[in-house]
Design a protein around this motif. Structure first.
Motif, PDB file in Angstrom:
ATOM      1  N   GLU A 127       0.827  -1.208   0.000  1.00  0.00           N
ATOM      2  CA  GLU A 127       0.000   0.000   0.000  1.00  0.00           C
ATOM      3  C   GLU A 127       0.866   1.264   0.000  1.00  0.00           C
ATOM      4  OE1 GLU A 127      -3.339   2.158   2.858  1.00  0.00           O
ATOM      5  OE2 GLU A 127      -2.500   0.244   3.440  1.00  0.00           O
ATOM      6  N   TRP A 128       2.081   1.134   0.522  1.00  0.00           N
ATOM      7  CA  TRP A 128       2.990   2.273   0.637  1.00  0.00           C
ATOM      8  C   TRP A 128       4.152   2.138  -0.343  1.00  0.00           C
ATOM      9  CZ3 TRP A 128       1.227   6.326   3.071  1.00  0.00           C
ATOM     10  CH2 TRP A 128       0.165   6.134   3.956  1.00  0.00           C
ATOM     11  N   THR A 129       3.842   1.729  -1.569  1.00  0.00           N
ATOM     12  CA  THR A 129       4.841   1.641  -2.631  1.00  0.00           C
ATOM     13  C   THR A 129       4.885   2.978  -3.356  1.00  0.00           C
ATOM     14  OG1 THR A 129       4.459  -0.722  -2.909  1.00  0.00           O
ATOM     15  CG2 THR A 129       5.493   0.444  -4.752  1.00  0.00           C
ATOM     16  N   PHE A 130       6.067   3.535  -3.461  1.00  0.00           N
ATOM     17  CA  PHE A 130       6.242   4.824  -4.127  1.00  0.00           C
ATOM     18  C   PHE A 130       7.123   4.667  -5.355  1.00  0.00           C
ATOM     19  CE2 PHE A 130       5.676   5.881   0.386  1.00  0.00           C
ATOM     20  CZ  PHE A 130       4.621   6.765   0.307  1.00  0.00           C
ATOM     21  N   GLN A 131       6.816   5.434  -6.388  1.00  0.00           N
ATOM     22  CA  GLN A 131       7.700   5.584  -7.534  1.00  0.00           C
ATOM     23  C   GLN A 131       8.611   6.771  -7.222  1.00  0.00           C
ATOM     24  OE1 GLN A 131       7.534   3.283  -9.975  1.00  0.00           O
ATOM     25  NE2 GLN A 131       5.945   2.425  -8.667  1.00  0.00           N
ATOM     26  N   VAL A 132       9.859   6.648  -7.591  1.00  0.00           N
ATOM     27  CA  VAL A 132      10.822   7.722  -7.342  1.00  0.00           C
ATOM     28  C   VAL A 132      11.201   8.345  -8.675  1.00  0.00           C
ATOM     29  CG1 VAL A 132      13.154   8.251  -6.532  1.00  0.00           C
ATOM     30  CG2 VAL A 132      11.736   6.608  -5.267  1.00  0.00           C
ATOM     31  N   ARG A 133      11.003   9.661  -8.771  1.00  0.00           N
ATOM     32  CA  ARG A 133      11.472  10.396  -9.948  1.00  0.00           C
ATOM     33  C   ARG A 133      11.474  11.886  -9.625  1.00  0.00           C
ATOM     34  NH1 ARG A 133       6.292   9.032 -11.340  1.00  0.00           N
ATOM     35  NH2 ARG A 133       4.957  10.782 -11.927  1.00  0.00           N
ATOM     36  N   ASP A 134      12.361  12.567 -10.279  1.00  0.00           N
ATOM     37  CA  ASP A 134      12.448  14.023 -10.159  1.00  0.00           C
ATOM     38  C   ASP A 134      12.585  14.489  -8.711  1.00  0.00           C
ATOM     39  OD1 ASP A 134      12.061  14.125 -12.959  1.00  0.00           O
ATOM     40  OD2 ASP A 134       9.881  14.108 -12.672  1.00  0.00           O
ATOM     41  N   GLY A 135      13.307  13.714  -7.894  1.00  0.00           N
ATOM     42  CA  GLY A 135      13.591  14.138  -6.529  1.00  0.00           C
ATOM     43  C   GLY A 135      12.418  14.083  -5.582  1.00  0.00           C
ATOM     44  N   ALA A 136      11.451  13.187  -5.824  1.00  0.00           N
ATOM     45  CA  ALA A 136      10.286  13.083  -4.950  1.00  0.00           C
ATOM     46  C   ALA A 136       9.668  11.700  -5.058  1.00  0.00           C
ATOM     47  CB  ALA A 136       9.252  14.152  -5.317  1.00  0.00           C
ATOM     48  N   PHE A 137       8.720  11.412  -4.171  1.00  0.00           N
ATOM     49  CA  PHE A 137       7.903  10.209  -4.248  1.00  0.00           C
ATOM     50  C   PHE A 137       6.666  10.534  -5.083  1.00  0.00           C
ATOM     51  CE2 PHE A 137       8.910   7.950   0.085  1.00  0.00           C
ATOM     52  CZ  PHE A 137      10.166   7.607  -0.378  1.00  0.00           C
ATOM     53  N   HIS A 138       6.178   9.526  -5.806  1.00  0.00           N
ATOM     54  CA  HIS A 138       4.951   9.662  -6.573  1.00  0.00           C
ATOM     55  C   HIS A 138       4.097   8.425  -6.316  1.00  0.00           C
ATOM     56  CE1 HIS A 138       6.511  13.137  -8.770  1.00  0.00           C
ATOM     57  NE2 HIS A 138       7.669  12.513  -8.652  1.00  0.00           N
ATOM     58  N   HIS A 139       2.778   8.668  -6.097  1.00  0.00           N
ATOM     59  CA  HIS A 139       1.859   7.568  -5.809  1.00  0.00           C
ATOM     60  C   HIS A 139       0.444   8.023  -6.140  1.00  0.00           C
ATOM     61  CE1 HIS A 139       0.319   4.011  -3.745  1.00  0.00           C
ATOM     62  NE2 HIS A 139      -0.511   4.785  -3.082  1.00  0.00           N
ATOM     63  N   ASP A 140      -0.233   7.262  -6.982  1.00  0.00           N
ATOM     64  CA  ASP A 140      -1.634   7.541  -7.339  1.00  0.00           C
ATOM     65  C   ASP A 140      -1.875   8.990  -7.755  1.00  0.00           C
ATOM     66  OD1 ASP A 140      -2.376   4.921  -6.888  1.00  0.00           O
ATOM     67  OD2 ASP A 140      -3.142   5.293  -4.865  1.00  0.00           O
ATOM     68  N   GLY A 141      -0.985   9.530  -8.573  1.00  0.00           N
ATOM     69  CA  GLY A 141      -1.157  10.879  -9.085  1.00  0.00           C
ATOM     70  C   GLY A 141      -0.751  11.992  -8.132  1.00  0.00           C
ATOM     71  N   HIS A 142      -0.205  11.633  -6.978  1.00  0.00           N
ATOM     72  CA  HIS A 142       0.214  12.636  -5.997  1.00  0.00           C
ATOM     73  C   HIS A 142       1.735  12.636  -5.868  1.00  0.00           C
ATOM     74  CE1 HIS A 142      -3.878  13.327  -4.664  1.00  0.00           C
ATOM     75  NE2 HIS A 142      -4.052  12.011  -4.705  1.00  0.00           N
ATOM     76  N   THR A 143       2.264  13.788  -5.529  1.00  0.00           N
ATOM     77  CA  THR A 143       3.695  13.947  -5.279  1.00  0.00           C
ATOM     78  C   THR A 143       3.908  14.178  -3.797  1.00  0.00           C
ATOM     79  OG1 THR A 143       4.048  14.903  -7.455  1.00  0.00           O
ATOM     80  CG2 THR A 143       5.730  15.346  -5.802  1.00  0.00           C
ATOM     81  N   ALA A 144       4.940  13.574  -3.253  1.00  0.00           N
ATOM     82  CA  ALA A 144       5.275  13.764  -1.843  1.00  0.00           C
ATOM     83  C   ALA A 144       6.752  14.131  -1.720  1.00  0.00           C
ATOM     84  CB  ALA A 144       4.986  12.507  -1.047  1.00  0.00           C
ATOM     85  N   LEU A 145       7.012  15.132  -0.917  1.00  0.00           N
ATOM     86  CA  LEU A 145       8.382  15.479  -0.547  1.00  0.00           C
ATOM     87  C   LEU A 145       8.835  14.508   0.529  1.00  0.00           C
ATOM     88  CD1 LEU A 145       7.970  19.348  -0.217  1.00  0.00           C
ATOM     89  CD2 LEU A 145       8.766  18.044  -2.206  1.00  0.00           C
ATOM     90  N   VAL A 146      10.125  14.220   0.553  1.00  0.00           N
ATOM     91  CA  VAL A 146      10.673  13.304   1.543  1.00  0.00           C
ATOM     92  C   VAL A 146      11.690  14.070   2.381  1.00  0.00           C
ATOM     93  CG1 VAL A 146      11.947  11.161   1.919  1.00  0.00           C
ATOM     94  CG2 VAL A 146      10.314  11.327   0.023  1.00  0.00           C
ATOM     95  N   PHE A 147      11.564  13.914   3.695  1.00  0.00           N
ATOM     96  CA  PHE A 147      12.468  14.555   4.642  1.00  0.00           C
ATOM     97  C   PHE A 147      13.169  13.497   5.465  1.00  0.00           C
ATOM     98  CE2 PHE A 147       9.255  17.718   3.759  1.00  0.00           C
ATOM     99  CZ  PHE A 147       9.980  18.902   3.674  1.00  0.00           C
ATOM    100  N   ARG A 148      14.408  13.818   5.866  1.00  0.00           N
ATOM    101  CA  ARG A 148      15.141  12.956   6.796  1.00  0.00           C
ATOM    102  C   ARG A 148      15.536  13.797   7.995  1.00  0.00           C
ATOM    103  NH1 ARG A 148      20.564  12.874   7.151  1.00  0.00           N
ATOM    104  NH2 ARG A 148      20.655  10.632   7.403  1.00  0.00           N
TER     105      ARG A 148
END
Length: 169
Positions: A127-148
């Motif tokens: 359920e929490w599988t993300f595609q990685v491209r252009d420096g962000a996560f992508h899932h179901d048409g949404h973009t997510a920023l990732v922080f550490r």
């Protein structure tokens, strides 16, 4: 890839039972990695606190989480990257509550994002599988920023034989 090092470890006897001992960083780190839910505390531009639950993974020596670019936590971190992540059992007499203080760093490197995405899938399922491209996560048409958030200081609050351990990095 970031390597981890052992922090300075100290028991705060003011807030610990007489028989308490320090909690090892290994146990603290394992608790951070195993937790399912965390609370992120950030500060709004006007100084008011903002706290929200989220899921996160331990990867490359830091807690990593994602959020939409327009969400309050992302806007807060863009203005002030200092934050706190907490997790614990939510009970009074047993377990280990953990607090990580640090600065949220936006992750843009696709190789690092790939490791974080793999950690999300391994921990939380497909359920929490993300595609990685252009420096962000992508899932179901949404973009997510990732922080550490690499710990600057962390605390372990042992319950039962109460003990407060501080780890400084």
């Amino acid at each position: 890839m970031i390597t981890e090092h052992d922090p300075q470890t100290a028991l705060d006897t003011r807030f610990s039972s007489p028989d308490a001992t320090t909690t090892t960083w290994l146990e603290g780190r394992e608790g951070l990695a195993a937790a399912e839910l965390y609370w992120l505390s950030t500060v709004r531009r006007d100084g008011r606190p903002h706290v929200t639950p989220l899921i996160a993974v331990w990867c490359d020596g830091a807690l990593c989480f994602c959020t939409g670019p327009e969400e309050q936590k992302a806007r807060n971190l863009a203005h002030n990257p200092r934050c706190v992540l907490t997790t614990g059992a939510g009970v009074l007499h047993e377990g280990l509550d953990l607090v990580v203080e640090g600065e949220a760093e936006l992750v843009r490197d696709d190789a690092t994002l790939g490791r974080i995405a793999a950690a999300y899938g391994a921990k939380y399922g497909e359920e929490w599988t993300f595609q990685v491209r252009d420096g962000a996560f992508h899932h179901d048409g949404h973009t997510a920023l990732v922080f550490r958030v690499a710990p600057a200081t962390a605390f372990g609050f042992r319950k039962g034989a109460y003990g407060q351990t501080r780890w400084r990095f």
